[in-house]
Design an enzyme around this catalytic site. Sequence first.
Site, short mmCIF file in Angstrom:
data_model
loop_
_atom_site.label_atom_id
_atom_site.label_comp_id
_atom_site.label_asym_id
_atom_site.label_seq_id
_atom_site.Cartn_x
_atom_site.Cartn_y
_atom_site.Cartn_z
N LYS A 94 17.89 -6.85 7.86
CA LYS A 94 16.70 -6.21 8.76
C LYS A 94 17.15 -6.25 10.01
CE LYS A 94 12.94 -3.76 7.97
NZ LYS A 94 12.57 -2.89 6.87
N GLY A 193 -3.96 3.72 5.09
CA GLY A 193 -2.89 4.15 6.08
C GLY A 193 -2.66 5.58 5.61
N GLY A 195 -0.06 7.19 6.94
CA GLY A 195 1.11 7.67 7.97
C GLY A 195 1.98 8.27 7.11
N HIS A 196 3.36 7.96 7.43
CA HIS A 196 4.54 8.62 6.68
C HIS A 196 4.40 8.53 5.23
CE1 HIS A 196 6.40 8.69 10.67
NE2 HIS A 196 6.90 9.49 10.32
N VAL A 197 4.26 7.33 4.61
CA VAL A 197 4.05 7.34 3.29
C VAL A 197 2.82 7.69 2.59
CG1 VAL A 197 4.44 5.47 1.12
CG2 VAL A 197 5.73 5.56 3.34
N TYR A 199 0.42 9.78 3.75
CA TYR A 199 0.40 11.07 3.77
C TYR A 199 1.05 11.86 2.33
CZ TYR A 199 1.14 16.08 4.50
OH TYR A 199 1.18 17.69 4.17
#
Length: 357
Positions: A94, A193, A195-197, A199
Amino acid sequence: MKRAPVQQHHRTALDGLFRYADLLHFGEVHVKFDPVTGLKAIIAIHNLKRGSAIGGCRLIHYPTTDGALEDALRLAYMMSFKAAISNLPHGGAKAVLIKPKEIKDRKAYFEVFGDFINELGGRYVTAMDSGTNAEDMDVIETRTPYVTCTSISKNSGDPSPQTALGVRRSIEAAVKFKTGRASLEGIHVAIQGAGHVGYFLAKELYQCGAQLTVCDVNEMALQRCIDEFGAESCSPDTIYDVSADVFSPCALGAVLNLQNIKRLKVSIVAGSANNQLAHHHHGALLLERDILYAPDFVANAGGLIYVAAVYDHAELTRAKAQVEGIYDTLMDIFIQAKRDNCPTNDIAEKIAAERLS
Ligand code: NAD
């Protein structure tokens, strides 16, 4: 003659680093500081036994450098497990970029970061993560080949839809294991949440006929799910109290803590967030409450499987099948966990650790 004062031994940041690195069986940690662009980067490479180490590059604010370092180490460790459980020919790593107050020249900033990655000679391969985007990956690609998720390579870009697909398959496996049902029709999922995932997960679940309750601190993200998928909404504070079949954490880590687990009114937890358990032993608490937990690094591996395939120039249809295969990986884990009366996260970690040793 005066005696010299006895030297007090103060624990330094490096003492902490080595202790933590020992605990997590690291690995390498590289740091780079560039005063011109303001780049303060940490690259943590956990394990190279299975191949070059892939892991996203996050650009966020950290209150302390120690916090950033700890984040890099913990996330790299988890990436190794994710790659191993998914049978990828890669290790885990990472990169953490400590966000400065202002990035005056974002292109120059990512060029310097690209040079830093290049110096590691391919041991680390970077990708998008919180705070970075495909355009940043494009800039990095001008300095090093060790990058994926660029917008230039047509099939790459945002891995979130693939992560969401993997989470949907995880929910399907958990529902099948828990209830015997093969369909998500009418299954109620509470998503934390959007967000990207979150949604794309809401979209997948909506298409399967699931009932949705969604929360987000971002009103616009929430409204999109209400408008497009007829989702109910709740406040971020009350998501743990929603009476549903599945709780799907897709926002933050460490949400499965003592207080929140006690509040849950679901029989399954399966989501995309990394490091969902506040402590390892909270897996046992979920078991005690008869809540089936899809271990995070198994459930959210879809994005990594996909970006690794793009980087390795592998068949993308095979990669998609592999993401779909998260269903079978989890089913095996659930069966073993039930047989041994053991938390699912223990079983998943044992399998991944065996593949890393
Ligand atoms: P994101 O930043 O796009 O979405 C997170 C959403 O959570 C945002 O809309 C944010 O407003 C919302 N949020 C923040 N705090 C909240 C709170 N207290 N309550 C409710 N909502 C809150 O991130 P993402 O890419 O969708 O990733 C979500 C999680 O999944 C992260 O933990 C990430 O590390 C993990 N993950 C993502 C991917 C991927 O492919 N994007 C892959 C693996 C793991």
